[in-house]
Design a protein around this motif. Structure first.
Motif, mmCIF file in Angstrom:
data_model
loop_
_atom_site.group_PDB
_atom_site.id
_atom_site.type_symbol
_atom_site.label_atom_id
_atom_site.label_comp_id
_atom_site.label_asym_id
_atom_site.label_seq_id
_atom_site.Cartn_x
_atom_site.Cartn_y
_atom_site.Cartn_z
ATOM 1 N N ASP A 25 71.258 18.176 72.782
ATOM 2 C CA ASP A 25 72.415 18.315 73.644
ATOM 3 C C ASP A 25 72.356 17.364 74.837
ATOM 4 N N GLY A 26 73.357 16.517 74.953
ATOM 5 C CA GLY A 26 73.453 15.645 76.130
ATOM 6 C C GLY A 26 72.534 14.447 76.118
ATOM 7 N N LYS A 27 71.755 14.271 75.054
ATOM 8 C CA LYS A 27 70.827 13.131 74.998
ATOM 9 C C LYS A 27 71.522 11.922 74.385
ATOM 10 N N LYS A 28 71.096 10.738 74.803
ATOM 11 C CA LYS A 28 71.510 9.541 74.077
ATOM 12 C C LYS A 28 70.850 9.604 72.710
ATOM 13 N N ALA A 29 71.627 9.486 71.651
ATOM 14 C CA ALA A 29 71.036 9.686 70.328
ATOM 15 C C ALA A 29 71.678 8.806 69.282
ATOM 16 N N LEU A 30 70.985 8.682 68.159
ATOM 17 C CA LEU A 30 71.530 8.055 66.956
ATOM 18 C C LEU A 30 71.163 8.960 65.790
ATOM 19 N N VAL A 31 72.067 9.078 64.822
ATOM 20 C CA VAL A 31 71.733 9.832 63.621
ATOM 21 C C VAL A 31 71.322 8.829 62.549
ATOM 22 N N VAL A 32 70.100 8.995 62.028
ATOM 23 C CA VAL A 32 69.582 8.085 61.015
ATOM 24 C C VAL A 32 69.622 8.793 59.665
ATOM 25 N N LEU A 33 70.511 8.336 58.787
ATOM 26 C CA LEU A 33 70.620 8.934 57.455
ATOM 27 C C LEU A 33 69.648 8.200 56.545
ATOM 28 N N ASN A 34 68.489 8.778 56.373
ATOM 29 C CA ASN A 34 67.387 8.096 55.674
ATOM 30 C C ASN A 34 67.458 8.346 54.163
ATOM 31 N N LYS A 35 66.611 7.605 53.452
ATOM 32 C CA LYS A 35 66.495 7.707 51.984
ATOM 33 C C LYS A 35 67.805 7.285 51.312
ATOM 34 N N SER A 36 68.474 6.313 51.910
ATOM 35 C CA SER A 36 69.754 5.854 51.362
ATOM 36 C C SER A 36 69.557 5.106 50.048
ATOM 37 N N ASP A 37 68.282 4.885 49.662
ATOM 38 C CA ASP A 37 68.016 4.247 48.360
ATOM 39 C C ASP A 37 68.155 5.237 47.210
ATOM 40 N N LEU A 38 68.232 6.521 47.547
ATOM 41 C CA LEU A 38 68.257 7.547 46.482
ATOM 42 C C LEU A 38 69.690 7.914 46.086
ATOM 43 N N ASN A 39 69.815 8.599 44.954
ATOM 44 C CA ASN A 39 71.088 9.120 44.479
ATOM 45 C C ASN A 39 70.933 10.590 44.123
ATOM 46 N N PRO A 40 71.912 11.428 44.304
ATOM 47 C CA PRO A 40 73.136 11.102 45.034
ATOM 48 C C PRO A 40 72.892 11.162 46.541
ATOM 49 N N LEU A 41 73.848 10.670 47.315
ATOM 50 C CA LEU A 41 73.749 10.768 48.771
ATOM 51 C C LEU A 41 74.812 11.735 49.265
ATOM 52 N N TYR A 42 74.421 12.547 50.202
ATOM 53 C CA TYR A 42 75.344 13.560 50.712
ATOM 54 C C TYR A 42 75.970 13.085 52.022
ATOM 55 N N SER A 43 77.121 13.645 52.299
ATOM 56 C CA SER A 43 77.824 13.237 53.518
ATOM 57 C C SER A 43 77.292 14.048 54.700
ATOM 58 N N TYR A 44 77.039 13.347 55.779
ATOM 59 C CA TYR A 44 76.554 14.017 56.987
ATOM 60 C C TYR A 44 77.431 13.698 58.176
ATOM 61 N N ASP A 45 78.676 13.377 57.912
ATOM 62 C CA ASP A 45 79.579 13.009 59.012
ATOM 63 C C ASP A 45 79.605 14.105 60.055
ATOM 64 N N GLY A 46 79.447 13.702 61.254
ATOM 65 C CA GLY A 46 79.647 14.646 62.343
ATOM 66 C C GLY A 46 78.541 15.662 62.536
ATOM 67 N N VAL A 47 77.310 15.338 62.145
ATOM 68 C CA VAL A 47 76.187 16.217 62.505
ATOM 69 C C VAL A 47 76.092 16.292 64.023
ATOM 70 N N LEU A 48 76.212 15.112 64.618
ATOM 71 C CA LEU A 48 76.321 15.048 66.076
ATOM 72 C C LEU A 48 77.622 14.307 66.364
ATOM 73 N N PRO A 49 78.664 15.002 66.722
ATOM 74 C CA PRO A 49 79.956 14.344 66.925
ATOM 75 C C PRO A 49 79.870 13.276 68.013
ATOM 76 N N GLY A 50 80.530 12.163 67.763
ATOM 77 C CA GLY A 50 80.563 11.110 68.775
ATOM 78 C C GLY A 50 79.346 10.218 68.779
ATOM 79 N N VAL A 51 78.373 10.506 67.929
ATOM 80 C CA VAL A 51 77.142 9.715 67.895
ATOM 81 C C VAL A 51 77.153 8.852 66.626
#
Ligand SMILES: Nc1nc2c(ncn2[C@@H]2O[C@H](COP(=O)(O)OP(=O)(O)OP(=O)(O)O)[C@@H](O)[C@H]2O)c(=O)[nH]1
Ligand SMILES: [Mg+2]
Length: 456
Positions: A326-352
């Motif tokens: 909460d309130g921290k400068k952050a980035l969301v890193v969606l890792n293991k993008s080499d694998l299938n299938p990939l799931y959607s994580y839009d908006g885990v942290l809104p605005g980030v």
């Protein structure tokens, strides 16, 4: 503050073993003390009369004549020395034992152990460098990137000091004018509009401050915590960012138990990247302690990389971790993008920003590095000008001075009584003087120099 008349001594090279190690003496008795324990190799050599030349000889115990080590000795007489006092440097072999023995002999000869930063303090008190330059010495030693070193060197050369001194000069002139008008109301002190002068000074302050955010990033770096639930690839990501196999990576959740720090250079900004234990509900006491440290790392971080395993569907566990940010400068890193299938994580942290990467293949890492830099630079935008201010203490003083000038401008605009202007101007002058040291209190000096290492 301790007396300048004491002769001080310290081992000036870092602890541990090295090719050479240096013991440094400074003060009125430096030559006398060194003379007692140095036997020149050339019997007729009078090193005391050949300043700034290295002289070969032996360090001996004065009472027994026993040789402690071979050494090179160099005298830098006052005032052309680092401290502006007589300085003697003994370059011996860089082992802890010879250096400690030489130090001991100097102490027995009448020197006192130097406090941290006391050599540089003497350089400041004796007027060889100002306070901002003294601080630049420490910044140089502590610099972790080329950019940080560059800022420190510009400060050591006196670029910040020059600007601050010029500003003080301008404010002093305005103050002198105001005081002349106040002291001699009946005489003809010619009327002068000081508003343009105040505005010019304010603009100069603003210019210095505009780059301060960036300068501070270079100097202080960015604490970056990598967090997430277990097994998402945090440790592998750290290894990827560092470019070395630092953290243990396994497919067993709960591999990382303790935090692990590594500093990397991204565009001149030192990022201290911290791998943490995966956050989960665990009953294992070791894991519990590790997770406690992870939470602390988040709390202390300037930037948080929230790592998610995008090959797994979203889970409450991820949201639990996200809630810590909460309130921290952050980035969301969606890792293991080499694998299938990939799931959607839009908006885990809104605005980030969400970035897809693979800590296995390295895909997306370049974008991640770039985003880390832009994230911390946001609000500290560079306008092509060079950062001269990198120290929070300096920034605070400049901001304080700017507020004072603002008050004077407002008061002047409303035709308010001039005595009040002088009070604000005097305060601005004091604040600027704290940067270069003209108006620094003993407490401030003690605080600044105690951060130095012994021997500097
Ligand atoms: N395919 C794939 N596997 C990955 C990737 N990143 C990590 N892994 C694998 O995921 C497993 C866990 O990786 P770690 O880096 O140990 O995960 P962690 O988040 O540090 O886990 P804990 O320390 O237990 O919290 C290992 O088997 C890694 O090889 C990736 O980008 N792609
Ligand atoms: Mg790990």
């Amino acid at each position: 503050m301790d007396s300048l008349d004491d002769t001080i001594v310290a081992i000036a090279t870092p602890p541990g073993r090295g090719g050479i190690g240096i013991v440094r003496l400074s003060g009125p008795r430096a030559v006398e003390i060194a003379t007692k324990l140095f036997a020149p190799a050339r019997t007729a050599a009078a090193w005391q009369r050949e300043p700034r030349r290295m002289m070969l000889g032996s360090i001996i115990k004065p009472d027994s004549g026993e040789v402690v080590d071979q050494a090179l000795l160099c005298l830098m007489p006052a005032p052309r020395s680092y401290t502006r006092q007589d300085v003697v440097e003994i370059h011996a072999h860089g082992g802890p034992l010879p250096l400690r023995q030489i130090l001991q002999l100097c102490l027995q000869g009448g020197a006192r152990l130097a406090n941290p930063g006391e050599f540089t303090l003497r350089a400041f008190v004796n007027g060889r460098i100002d306070l901002a330059q003294a601080e630049a010495v420490l910044d140089t030693i502590q610099a972790e990137t080329e950019a940080a070193l560059h800022v420190a060197q510009r400060q050591l050369e006196g670029h910040l000091s020059m600007k601050v001194k010029a500003l003080r000069q301008e404010l002093l002139q305005i103050l002198a004018y105001l005081q002349a008008r106040a002291d001699f109301p009946d005489e003809d002190v010619p009327e002068r509009n000081i508003i343009p002068d105040l505005e010019r000074a304010g603009a100069q302050l603003g210019e210095l401050l505009s780059q301060a955010g960036q300068g501070m990033l270079y100097r202080q770096g960015v604490r970056t915590a990598i967090v997430g639930r277990p097994n998402v690839g945090k440790s592998r990501l750290l290894n990827c960012l560092v470019g070395a196999d630092r953290a243990i990576v396994t497919n067993i959740p709960g591999t990382t138990r303790d935090t692990l720090n590594e500093t990397i250079d991204l565009d001149g900004i030192p990022f201290e990247v911290i791998d943490t234990a995966g956050i989960t509900h665990s009953a294992n006491p070791i894991e519990v302690l590790g997770i406690e440290r992870s939470r602390k790392a988040v709390a202390q971080a300037d930037l948080v990389l929230l790592v998610i395993d995008a090959s797994q569907p979203s889970s409450y566990a991820d949201l639990d971790v996200a809630a810590l940010l909460d309130g921290k400068k952050a980035l969301v890193v969606l890792n293991k993008s080499d694998l299938n299938p990939l799931y959607s994580y839009d908006g885990v942290l809104p605005g980030v920003p969400h970035l897809a990467v693979s800590a296995l293949t390295g895909a997306g890492l370049r974008d991640l590095r770039q985003e880390m830099v832009s994230r911390v630079l946001a609000g500290n935008v560079s306008t092509g000008q060079e950062a001269l201010v990198s120290n929070p203490r300096h920034r605070q003083a400049l901001e304080g001075a700017q507020v004072c000038l603002q008050h004077v401008r407002e008061a002047a605009g409303q035709g308010i009584y001039q005595d009040l202007w002088s009070i604000d101007l005097t305060e601005a002058l004091r604040l600027l003087g704290e940067i270069t040291g003209e108006t620094a209190s003993d407490e401030l000096l003690t605080m600044i120099f105690s951060a130095f290492c012994i021997g500097k």
